[in-house]
Scaffold this motif. Structure first.
Motif, PDB file in Angstrom:
ATOM      1  N   HIS A 135       0.828  -1.199   0.000  1.00  0.00           N
ATOM      2  CA  HIS A 135       0.000   0.000   0.000  1.00  0.00           C
ATOM      3  C   HIS A 135       0.864   1.251   0.000  1.00  0.00           C
ATOM      4  O   HIS A 135       1.844   1.327   0.745  1.00  0.00           O
ATOM      5  N   ARG A 136       0.508   2.216  -0.833  1.00  0.00           N
ATOM      6  CA  ARG A 136       1.252   3.473  -0.922  1.00  0.00           C
ATOM      7  C   ARG A 136       1.240   4.251   0.394  1.00  0.00           C
ATOM      8  O   ARG A 136       2.209   4.887   0.756  1.00  0.00           O
ATOM      9  N   PHE A 137       0.124   4.224   1.098  1.00  0.00           N
ATOM     10  CA  PHE A 137      -0.014   5.041   2.301  1.00  0.00           C
ATOM     11  C   PHE A 137       0.470   4.338   3.567  1.00  0.00           C
ATOM     12  O   PHE A 137       0.354   4.876   4.664  1.00  0.00           O
ATOM     13  N   ARG A 138       0.975   3.130   3.424  1.00  0.00           N
ATOM     14  CA  ARG A 138       1.536   2.394   4.563  1.00  0.00           C
ATOM     15  C   ARG A 138       2.898   1.813   4.167  1.00  0.00           C
ATOM     16  O   ARG A 138       3.122   0.615   4.281  1.00  0.00           O
ATOM     17  N   PRO A 139       3.809   2.630   3.674  1.00  0.00           N
ATOM     18  CA  PRO A 139       5.081   2.097   3.171  1.00  0.00           C
ATOM     19  C   PRO A 139       5.909   1.367   4.223  1.00  0.00           C
ATOM     20  O   PRO A 139       6.612   0.423   3.914  1.00  0.00           O
ATOM     21  N   ALA A 140       5.810   1.773   5.477  1.00  0.00           N
ATOM     22  CA  ALA A 140       6.595   1.138   6.533  1.00  0.00           C
ATOM     23  C   ALA A 140       6.087  -0.263   6.867  1.00  0.00           C
ATOM     24  O   ALA A 140       6.817  -1.078   7.410  1.00  0.00           O
ATOM     25  N   SER A 141       4.836  -0.555   6.511  1.00  0.00           N
ATOM     26  CA  SER A 141       4.280  -1.863   6.873  1.00  0.00           C
ATOM     27  C   SER A 141       4.670  -2.953   5.879  1.00  0.00           C
ATOM     28  O   SER A 141       4.476  -4.123   6.156  1.00  0.00           O
ATOM     29  N   GLY A 142       5.226  -2.584   4.729  1.00  0.00           N
ATOM     30  CA  GLY A 142       5.652  -3.593   3.755  1.00  0.00           C
ATOM     31  C   GLY A 142       4.470  -4.298   3.101  1.00  0.00           C
ATOM     32  O   GLY A 142       3.391  -3.734   2.956  1.00  0.00           O
ATOM     33  N   TRP A 143       4.689  -5.549   2.734  1.00  0.00           N
ATOM     34  CA  TRP A 143       3.660  -6.345   2.083  1.00  0.00           C
ATOM     35  C   TRP A 143       2.613  -6.800   3.094  1.00  0.00           C
ATOM     36  O   TRP A 143       2.919  -6.978   4.270  1.00  0.00           O
ATOM     37  N   GLY A 144       1.383  -7.029   2.612  1.00  0.00           N
ATOM     38  CA  GLY A 144       0.338  -7.525   3.500  1.00  0.00           C
ATOM     39  C   GLY A 144      -0.825  -8.108   2.727  1.00  0.00           C
ATOM     40  O   GLY A 144      -0.945  -7.918   1.518  1.00  0.00           O
ATOM     41  N   ILE A 145      -1.671  -8.826   3.439  1.00  0.00           N
ATOM     42  CA  ILE A 145      -2.852  -9.398   2.805  1.00  0.00           C
ATOM     43  C   ILE A 145      -3.837  -8.272   2.487  1.00  0.00           C
ATOM     44  O   ILE A 145      -3.818  -7.234   3.134  1.00  0.00           O
ATOM     45  N   PRO A 146      -4.695  -8.459   1.489  1.00  0.00           N
ATOM     46  CA  PRO A 146      -5.692  -7.432   1.177  1.00  0.00           C
ATOM     47  C   PRO A 146      -6.778  -7.358   2.238  1.00  0.00           C
ATOM     48  O   PRO A 146      -7.070  -8.356   2.906  1.00  0.00           O
ATOM     49  N   GLY A 147      -7.353  -6.187   2.373  1.00  0.00           N
ATOM     50  CA  GLY A 147      -8.447  -6.013   3.322  1.00  0.00           C
ATOM     51  C   GLY A 147      -8.745  -4.558   3.547  1.00  0.00           C
ATOM     52  O   GLY A 147      -8.130  -3.673   2.952  1.00  0.00           O
ATOM     53  N   GLY A 148      -9.713  -4.306   4.414  1.00  0.00           N
ATOM     54  CA  GLY A 148     -10.077  -2.931   4.725  1.00  0.00           C
ATOM     55  C   GLY A 148     -11.212  -2.868   5.718  1.00  0.00           C
ATOM     56  O   GLY A 148     -11.706  -3.886   6.207  1.00  0.00           O
ATOM     57  N   PHE A 149     -11.641  -1.659   5.998  1.00  0.00           N
ATOM     58  CA  PHE A 149     -12.686  -1.404   6.981  1.00  0.00           C
ATOM     59  C   PHE A 149     -14.063  -1.725   6.409  1.00  0.00           C
ATOM     60  O   PHE A 149     -14.325  -1.500   5.229  1.00  0.00           O
TER      61      PHE A 149
END
Length: 153
Positions: free
Chosen positions: A49-63
Motif C-alpha cells: 500500500h502506498r499510504f503504509r510504506p513502513a508496513s511492507g507487504w500484506g494481505i488485502p483487506g479494509g474497513f
C-alpha cells in the motif's frame, strides 16, 4: 433488589436515552475484513500500500462500511483495489487487536480472473509461493497467513 430496580427503570426509559447510555458507556472499535487469497498454484496474494510504506507487504483487506457484511466488504475491497473477484470464501478466524481497538475478520478464498491494480492506494500486487514470501513481510502478516492456511510456512 437495587439491581432489579435499576433494570426496571432502564427498561422504562425512552429507547433513545437507552441508546445514548450505551454509546457513552461502551467501548468503541473498528471492524476490518482481510483475505488470504490462494491461487491454483498454492501462491498467496500480497499487496503493498502506498499510504503504509513502513508496513511492507500484506494481505488485502479494509474497513467495513456501516451495515456491510464482512464477506461483502472483502469482495468490495478486492474489487476496488485490484479489480479481483473471488470465490469459495471461507471464514478462517477472527482476532481482536487491542493496540488499535479493532476486530479483524480473516477469510480465505480463491481468485476469479487476473489482477488489475486500479486504485491509488495499492502500489503493487503480486503472488508469492508460501516458501518464498517477501523478506520484509512482518511477523504479524506471517501469522495471519499461517493461521489461515493449515500449512507450515
Amino acid at each position: 433488589m437495587l439491581v432489579e430496580l435499576a433494570g426496571k427503570l432502564w427498561r422504562q426509559m425512552p429507547r433513545q436515552f437507552r441508546r445514548w447510555g450505551v454509546l457513552l458507556t461502551e467501548s468503541r472499535f473498528t471492524v476490518t475484513a482481510g483475505a488470504v487469497v490462494i491461487d491454483d498454484r498454492g501462491r498467496v496474494l500480497l499487496l503493498r500500500h502506498r499510504f503504509r510504506p513502513a508496513s511492507g507487504w500484506g494481505i488485502p483487506g479494509g474497513f467495513l462500511k456501516p451495515g456491510e457484511q464482512p464477506e461483502d466488504a472483502i469482495r468490495r475491497e478486492l474489487r476496488e483495489e485490484i479489480g479481483l473477484e473471488v470465490e469459495a470464501i471461507e471464514f478462517a478466524f477472527i482476532r481482536a487487536l487491542q493496540t488499535y481497538n479493532q476486530v479483524e475478520i480473516i477469510f480465505r478464498c480463491r481468485p476469479l480472473g487476473e489482477l488489475s491494480p486500479r486504485n491509488h492506494e495499492v502500489s503493487r500486487a503480486e503472488w508469492f509461493a508460501l516458501n518464498s514470501l517477501p523478506q520484509n513481510l512482518t511477523g504479524d502478516q506471517h501469522e495471519l497467513i499461517s493461521k489461515a492456511i493449515p500449512i507450515k510456512i
